[in-house]
Motif scaffolding. Structure first.
Motif, PDB file in Angstrom:
ATOM      1  N   UNK A   1     -52.055 -20.758  15.484  1.00 36.00           N
ATOM      2  CA  UNK A   1     -51.694 -21.915  16.299  1.00 36.00           C
ATOM      3  C   UNK A   1     -52.305 -21.773  17.697  1.00 36.00           C
ATOM      4  N   UNK A   2     -52.920 -22.849  18.156  1.00 38.63           N
ATOM      5  CA  UNK A   2     -53.580 -22.848  19.457  1.00 38.63           C
ATOM      6  C   UNK A   2     -52.854 -23.810  20.387  1.00 38.63           C
ATOM      7  N   UNK A   3     -52.498 -23.326  21.551  1.00 33.76           N
ATOM      8  CA  UNK A   3     -51.880 -24.169  22.569  1.00 33.76           C
ATOM      9  C   UNK A   3     -52.983 -24.890  23.340  1.00 33.76           C
ATOM     10  N   UNK A   4     -52.881 -26.206  23.427  1.00 40.93           N
ATOM     11  CA  UNK A   4     -53.878 -27.015  24.132  1.00 40.93           C
ATOM     12  C   UNK A   4     -53.248 -27.567  25.410  1.00 40.93           C
ATOM     13  N   UNK A   5     -53.931 -27.357  26.527  1.00 39.44           N
ATOM     14  CA  UNK A   5     -53.475 -27.876  27.808  1.00 39.44           C
ATOM     15  C   UNK A   5     -54.526 -28.861  28.317  1.00 39.44           C
ATOM     16  N   UNK A   6     -54.161 -30.128  28.388  1.00 42.68           N
ATOM     17  CA  UNK A   6     -55.080 -31.162  28.865  1.00 42.68           C
ATOM     18  C   UNK A   6     -54.980 -31.260  30.384  1.00 42.68           C
ATOM     19  N   UNK A   7     -56.131 -31.058  31.062  1.00 47.89           N
ATOM     20  CA  UNK A   7     -56.186 -31.024  32.520  1.00 47.89           C
ATOM     21  C   UNK A   7     -57.232 -32.010  33.026  1.00 47.89           C
ATOM     22  N   UNK A   8     -57.154 -32.265  34.341  1.00 45.93           N
ATOM     23  CA  UNK A   8     -58.175 -33.079  35.017  1.00 45.93           C
ATOM     24  C   UNK A   8     -58.804 -32.204  36.091  1.00 45.93           C
ATOM     25  N   UNK A   9     -60.029 -31.744  35.837  1.00 47.16           N
ATOM     26  CA  UNK A   9     -60.663 -30.791  36.747  1.00 47.16           C
ATOM     27  C   UNK A   9     -60.993 -31.410  38.100  1.00 47.16           C
ATOM     28  N   UNK A  10     -61.242 -32.705  38.130  1.00 51.88           N
ATOM     29  CA  UNK A  10     -61.651 -33.347  39.380  1.00 51.88           C
ATOM     30  C   UNK A  10     -60.595 -34.318  39.899  1.00 51.88           C
ATOM     31  N   UNK A  11     -59.330 -34.000  39.667  1.00 48.11           N
ATOM     32  CA  UNK A  11     -58.262 -34.879  40.140  1.00 48.11           C
ATOM     33  C   UNK A  11     -58.184 -34.853  41.669  1.00 48.11           C
ATOM     34  N   UNK A  12     -57.987 -36.024  42.245  1.00 53.79           N
ATOM     35  CA  UNK A  12     -57.839 -36.096  43.691  1.00 53.79           C
ATOM     36  C   UNK A  12     -56.410 -35.934  44.160  1.00 53.79           C
ATOM     37  N   UNK A  13     -55.482 -35.788  43.222  1.00 53.46           N
ATOM     38  CA  UNK A  13     -54.071 -35.652  43.565  1.00 53.46           C
ATOM     39  C   UNK A  13     -53.717 -34.178  43.744  1.00 53.46           C
ATOM     40  N   UNK A  29     -49.662 -15.413  32.618  1.00 47.97           N
ATOM     41  CA  UNK A  29     -48.755 -14.311  32.912  1.00 47.97           C
ATOM     42  C   UNK A  29     -48.017 -13.849  31.661  1.00 47.97           C
ATOM     43  N   UNK A  30     -47.695 -14.785  30.762  1.00 51.18           N
ATOM     44  CA  UNK A  30     -47.020 -14.434  29.506  1.00 51.18           C
ATOM     45  C   UNK A  30     -48.016 -13.996  28.427  1.00 51.18           C
ATOM     46  N   UNK A  31     -49.319 -14.044  28.763  1.00 52.21           N
ATOM     47  CA  UNK A  31     -50.367 -13.657  27.815  1.00 52.21           C
ATOM     48  C   UNK A  31     -50.339 -14.527  26.553  1.00 52.21           C
ATOM     49  N   UNK A  32     -50.135 -15.817  26.756  1.00 53.02           N
ATOM     50  CA  UNK A  32     -50.148 -16.789  25.660  1.00 53.02           C
ATOM     51  C   UNK A  32     -51.568 -17.347  25.516  1.00 53.02           C
ATOM     52  N   UNK A  33     -52.107 -17.312  24.305  1.00 52.48           N
ATOM     53  CA  UNK A  33     -53.446 -17.861  24.074  1.00 52.48           C
ATOM     54  C   UNK A  33     -53.397 -19.390  24.175  1.00 52.48           C
ATOM     55  N   UNK A  34     -54.313 -19.950  24.957  1.00 51.12           N
ATOM     56  CA  UNK A  34     -54.345 -21.397  25.126  1.00 51.12           C
ATOM     57  C   UNK A  34     -55.777 -21.846  25.393  1.00 51.12           C
ATOM     58  N   UNK A  35     -55.997 -23.147  25.262  1.00 48.99           N
ATOM     59  CA  UNK A  35     -57.310 -23.739  25.514  1.00 48.99           C
ATOM     60  C   UNK A  35     -57.164 -24.881  26.507  1.00 48.99           C
ATOM     61  N   UNK A  36     -58.042 -24.902  27.506  1.00 47.16           N
ATOM     62  CA  UNK A  36     -58.043 -25.987  28.483  1.00 47.16           C
ATOM     63  C   UNK A  36     -58.999 -27.085  28.016  1.00 47.16           C
ATOM     64  N   UNK A  47     -59.091 -39.822  25.519  1.00 50.07           N
ATOM     65  CA  UNK A  47     -58.567 -40.753  24.525  1.00 50.07           C
ATOM     66  C   UNK A  47     -57.624 -40.048  23.546  1.00 50.07           C
ATOM     67  N   UNK A  48     -57.980 -38.819  23.134  1.00 43.61           N
ATOM     68  CA  UNK A  48     -57.129 -38.082  22.190  1.00 43.61           C
ATOM     69  C   UNK A  48     -55.760 -37.813  22.805  1.00 43.61           C
ATOM     70  N   UNK A  49     -55.759 -37.399  24.077  1.00 41.99           N
ATOM     71  CA  UNK A  49     -54.494 -37.108  24.749  1.00 41.99           C
ATOM     72  C   UNK A  49     -53.622 -38.355  24.824  1.00 41.99           C
ATOM     73  N   UNK A  50     -54.211 -39.476  25.229  1.00 40.88           N
ATOM     74  CA  UNK A  50     -53.438 -40.710  25.382  1.00 40.88           C
ATOM     75  C   UNK A  50     -52.894 -41.205  24.051  1.00 40.88           C
ATOM     76  N   UNK A  70     -49.950 -29.391  24.092  1.00 39.00           N
ATOM     77  CA  UNK A  70     -49.831 -29.555  22.642  1.00 39.00           C
ATOM     78  C   UNK A  70     -49.920 -28.192  21.969  1.00 39.00           C
ATOM     79  N   UNK A  71     -49.281 -28.094  20.806  1.00 44.02           N
ATOM     80  CA  UNK A  71     -49.484 -26.965  19.898  1.00 44.02           C
ATOM     81  C   UNK A  71     -50.251 -27.513  18.702  1.00 44.02           C
ATOM     82  N   UNK A  72     -51.572 -27.221  18.674  1.00 45.21           N
ATOM     83  CA  UNK A  72     -52.463 -27.887  17.729  1.00 45.21           C
ATOM     84  C   UNK A  72     -52.341 -29.403  17.943  1.00 45.21           C
ATOM     85  N   UNK A  73     -51.871 -30.148  16.926  1.00 45.48           N
ATOM     86  CA  UNK A  73     -51.713 -31.597  17.065  1.00 45.48           C
ATOM     87  C   UNK A  73     -50.280 -32.001  17.404  1.00 45.48           C
TER      88      UNK A  73
END
Length: 250
Positions: A1-13, A29-36, A47-50, A70-73
């Motif tokens: 299982x892969x943890x997915x974190x959706x981010x905005x690299x160029x957010x102005x906020x 810090x918890x050493x949890x495998x994830x993907x940005x 679009x996938x996130x929305x 997300x955890x996978x889907x």
């Protein structure tokens, strides 16, 4: 299982950037495998996130903001639900992952499971075995088995002198391991809080510097306007003087 974190690299906020850093920092810090997954530079990610954020979890305008987890889907939640899980020591449950043995979350899950079953959780002995007497009927323990119990007790007294020290050592090692894991989790939380506090201080300093620069720019602009007005007045005076001299000469 892969943890997915959706981010905005160029957010102005600034708020969104801080929330993203908080989530990523705590997972590391918890050493949890994830993907940005960046939604600012990749339209497919956006679009996938929305499309995969549940309708009842979207804001009133229908557009979910990062970070989304997300955890996978399977949808886990946004920053607010992540923060609540962190405060309740239930981040692994939030992510849909099994908590590591010896962690606070694993201990809480064991207690809850024991309460739901109507019996306290059965604790193993130091050598990993479980008390077999819990499964033996009362009649056997108090009736025909009485003589066998006395004999076993005598044997245990002889063997206990040699094995007691080993069992205590094993128990001490397990306790030390649990305490070390709990300390690591606490340190991870403290490091994340310290990093957030430092980022807030840096942001405040940057805002103050920006305000000073803006104020300085305004002062320079006003000074430039005054200089321009003075130059125009001097030019007008010179022109008037030249006209006066020409009239006198005529």
């Amino acid at each position: 299982m892969v943890i997915k974190v959706f981010l905005a690299s160029s957010s102005g906020s600034t708020a969104i950037k801080k929330k993203q850093q908080d989530v990523v920092g705590f997972l590391e810090a918890l050493k949890v495998d994830y993907t940005q997954l960046d939604i600012a530079c990749n339209e497919e990610n956006r679009m996938w996130m929305r499309q995969n954020v549940p309708v009842d979890k979207k804001p009133t305008n229908g557009i979910p903001l990062p970070p989304q987890i997300f955890n996978e889907d399977s949808y886990c939640g946004d920053y607010d639900t992540f923060f609540d899980a962190k405060e309740d020591n239930s981040v692994y449950a939030f992510l849909g992952l099994p908590p590591p043995p010896g962690s606070k979350e694993a201990e809480q899950a064991a207690k809850v499971l024991g309460v739901e079953n109507g019996t306290p959780a059965e604790e193993p002995k130091a050598d990993g075995s479980v008390d077999a007497s819990a499964e033996v009927p009362v009649e056997e323990r108090n009736g025909d088995a009485h003589g066998e119990e006395e004999q076993a007790a005598d044997e245990e007294e002889v063997e206990g002198e040699g094995e007691g020290g080993e069992e205590e050592d094993v128990a001490d090692e397990e306790t030390a391991g649990d305490e070390a894991l709990a300390e690591e989790e606490e340190e991870a939380v403290e490091e994340t809080d310290e990093a957030n506090a430092q980022e807030e201080d840096e942001q405040e300093e940057a805002d103050e510097d920006r305000e000073e620069e803006d104020l300085q720019s305004e002062e320079e602009e006003e000074l430039r306007q005054l200089e321009d007005e003075e130059e125009e007045e001097e030019e007008e005076e010179e022109e008037d003087m030249e006209e006066t001299q020409e009239e006198e000469a005529e």
